[in-house]
Design a protein around this motif. Structure first.
Motif, short mmCIF file in Angstrom:
data_model
loop_
_atom_site.label_atom_id
_atom_site.label_comp_id
_atom_site.label_asym_id
_atom_site.label_seq_id
_atom_site.Cartn_x
_atom_site.Cartn_y
_atom_site.Cartn_z
N TYR A 28 -25.71 22.86 15.42
CA TYR A 28 -24.97 21.86 16.19
C TYR A 28 -23.54 21.75 15.69
CZ TYR A 28 -29.51 20.44 17.96
OH TYR A 28 -30.74 20.44 18.57
N THR A 29 -22.68 21.26 16.56
CA THR A 29 -21.29 21.02 16.18
C THR A 29 -20.90 19.60 16.60
OG1 THR A 29 -19.03 21.87 16.30
CG2 THR A 29 -20.31 21.97 18.32
N LEU A 30 -20.04 18.98 15.83
CA LEU A 30 -19.54 17.65 16.18
C LEU A 30 -18.47 17.82 17.26
CD1 LEU A 30 -19.15 16.01 12.65
CD2 LEU A 30 -21.13 15.98 14.19
N ASP A 31 -18.54 17.02 18.29
CA ASP A 31 -17.53 17.05 19.36
C ASP A 31 -16.65 15.82 19.20
OD1 ASP A 31 -15.98 17.07 21.62
OD2 ASP A 31 -17.65 17.31 23.02
N ARG A 32 -15.59 15.98 18.40
CA ARG A 32 -14.72 14.85 18.06
C ARG A 32 -13.90 14.36 19.25
NH1 ARG A 32 -13.75 13.76 12.72
NH2 ARG A 32 -13.22 11.75 13.64
N SER A 33 -13.91 15.12 20.37
CA SER A 33 -13.21 14.62 21.56
C SER A 33 -13.96 13.43 22.16
CB SER A 33 -13.08 15.73 22.61
OG SER A 33 -14.32 16.01 23.22
N LEU A 34 -15.18 13.21 21.72
CA LEU A 34 -15.99 12.09 22.22
C LEU A 34 -16.04 10.92 21.24
CD1 LEU A 34 -18.96 14.11 23.77
CD2 LEU A 34 -17.01 13.09 24.94
N ASP A 35 -15.14 10.92 20.24
CA ASP A 35 -15.12 9.81 19.28
C ASP A 35 -15.00 8.47 19.99
OD1 ASP A 35 -15.21 11.64 17.22
OD2 ASP A 35 -13.37 10.95 16.25
N CYS A 36 -15.75 7.51 19.51
CA CYS A 36 -15.72 6.15 20.05
C CYS A 36 -15.67 5.18 18.88
CB CYS A 36 -16.96 5.91 20.89
SG CYS A 36 -17.00 4.27 21.63
N ARG A 37 -14.57 4.45 18.77
CA ARG A 37 -14.39 3.47 17.70
C ARG A 37 -15.03 2.16 18.12
NH1 ARG A 37 -11.57 2.46 13.21
NH2 ARG A 37 -10.47 4.43 13.09
N CYS A 38 -15.78 1.55 17.20
CA CYS A 38 -16.48 0.31 17.51
C CYS A 38 -16.77 -0.46 16.22
CB CYS A 38 -17.78 0.60 18.26
SG CYS A 38 -18.92 1.67 17.35
N MET A 39 -17.41 -1.58 16.35
CA MET A 39 -17.93 -2.30 15.20
C MET A 39 -19.45 -2.20 15.30
SD MET A 39 -15.53 -3.54 13.26
CE MET A 39 -16.23 -4.85 12.29
N SER A 40 -20.07 -1.66 14.25
CA SER A 40 -21.53 -1.62 14.19
C SER A 40 -22.01 -2.90 13.54
CB SER A 40 -22.00 -0.42 13.36
OG SER A 40 -21.89 0.76 14.10
N PRO A 88 -16.64 -1.36 10.60
CA PRO A 88 -15.98 -0.47 11.55
C PRO A 88 -16.66 0.90 11.56
CG PRO A 88 -14.61 -0.76 9.62
CD PRO A 88 -15.80 -1.67 9.45
N CYS A 89 -16.82 1.43 12.75
CA CYS A 89 -17.59 2.66 12.92
C CYS A 89 -16.92 3.57 13.95
CB CYS A 89 -18.99 2.27 13.39
SG CYS A 89 -20.09 3.64 13.74
N VAL A 90 -17.07 4.86 13.76
CA VAL A 90 -16.68 5.85 14.75
C VAL A 90 -17.92 6.70 15.02
CG1 VAL A 90 -15.24 7.85 15.28
CG2 VAL A 90 -14.29 5.97 13.94
N THR A 91 -18.39 6.70 16.26
CA THR A 91 -19.47 7.60 16.63
C THR A 91 -18.84 8.79 17.33
OG1 THR A 91 -19.83 6.46 18.74
CG2 THR A 91 -21.14 5.72 16.85
N THR A 92 -19.54 9.89 17.34
CA THR A 92 -18.99 11.10 17.95
C THR A 92 -20.07 11.89 18.67
OG1 THR A 92 -17.46 12.94 17.54
CG2 THR A 92 -19.25 12.66 15.95
N PHE A 115 -22.89 10.54 6.73
CA PHE A 115 -21.75 9.78 7.22
C PHE A 115 -20.52 10.14 6.39
CE2 PHE A 115 -23.65 7.21 3.93
CZ PHE A 115 -22.59 6.63 3.25
N ALA A 116 -19.37 9.88 6.96
CA ALA A 116 -18.09 10.13 6.29
C ALA A 116 -17.20 8.92 6.56
CB ALA A 116 -17.44 11.41 6.82
N VAL A 117 -16.08 8.86 5.86
CA VAL A 117 -15.09 7.83 6.14
C VAL A 117 -13.93 8.51 6.87
CG1 VAL A 117 -13.50 6.14 5.17
CG2 VAL A 117 -15.77 6.44 4.16
N SER A 118 -13.57 7.96 8.02
CA SER A 118 -12.50 8.52 8.83
C SER A 118 -11.64 7.39 9.39
CB SER A 118 -13.08 9.36 9.97
OG SER A 118 -12.07 9.84 10.83
N LYS A 119 -10.37 7.39 9.03
CA LYS A 119 -9.41 6.42 9.58
C LYS A 119 -9.90 4.98 9.45
CE LYS A 119 -7.60 9.90 12.68
NZ LYS A 119 -7.47 10.37 14.04
N GLY A 120 -10.38 4.63 8.26
CA GLY A 120 -10.78 3.25 8.00
C GLY A 120 -12.09 2.82 8.61
N ALA A 121 -12.95 3.78 8.95
CA ALA A 121 -14.24 3.48 9.56
C ALA A 121 -15.28 4.51 9.10
CB ALA A 121 -14.13 3.48 11.08
N LEU A 122 -16.55 4.17 9.24
CA LEU A 122 -17.60 5.14 8.97
C LEU A 122 -17.78 6.04 10.17
CD1 LEU A 122 -20.47 3.25 7.11
CD2 LEU A 122 -18.51 4.47 6.19
#
Length: 107
Positions: free
Chosen positions: A33-45, A58-62, A97-104
């Motif tokens: 599988y590959t991560l499709d970062r074009s589908l990133d969605c920033r939210c609060m979990s 703060p969370c980013v799903t992809t 999980f990783a940390v990206s731009k101030g979010a998980l």
């Protein structure tokens, strides 16, 4: 950043630590599988149950795609084999999980 730090501290107490984004992508690539970062969605979990119920961070799903077909891992025509089972196991474990731009970043 307080809620992010609190979540990272909580996970560290459970023995879970963030991966680099490259290591995270590599873990998914290893099972096809590959991560499709074009589908990133920033939210609060928000934890809905258990001792952390009501806590948020703060969370980013992809998106996640099959490498060989390009289909979303969750498309109706996507594979449902042992690789998919492993993907779901990884996603639901809470350990990837990783940390990206101030979010998980949580695939």
């Amino acid at each position: 950043m307080g809620s992010l730090r609190d979540e990272l501290d909580h996970r560290a107490r459970d023995g879970d630590h963030p991966m680099s984004i490259g290591a995270l992508a590599g873990a998914f690539r290893a099972i096809g599988y590959t991560l499709d970062r074009s589908l990133d969605c920033r939210c609060m979990s928000k934890w809905m149950t258990g001792p952390r119920a009501g806590q948020s961070y703060p969370c980013v799903t992809t998106g996640i795609r099959e490498i060989d077909t390009g289909l979303s891992a969750f498309h109706v025509s996507a594979r449902r084999d042992t690789r998919f089972d492993k993907l779901q196991e990884m996603r639901l474990s809470g350990k990837y999980f990783a940390v990206s731009k101030g979010a998980l970043l949580e695939p």
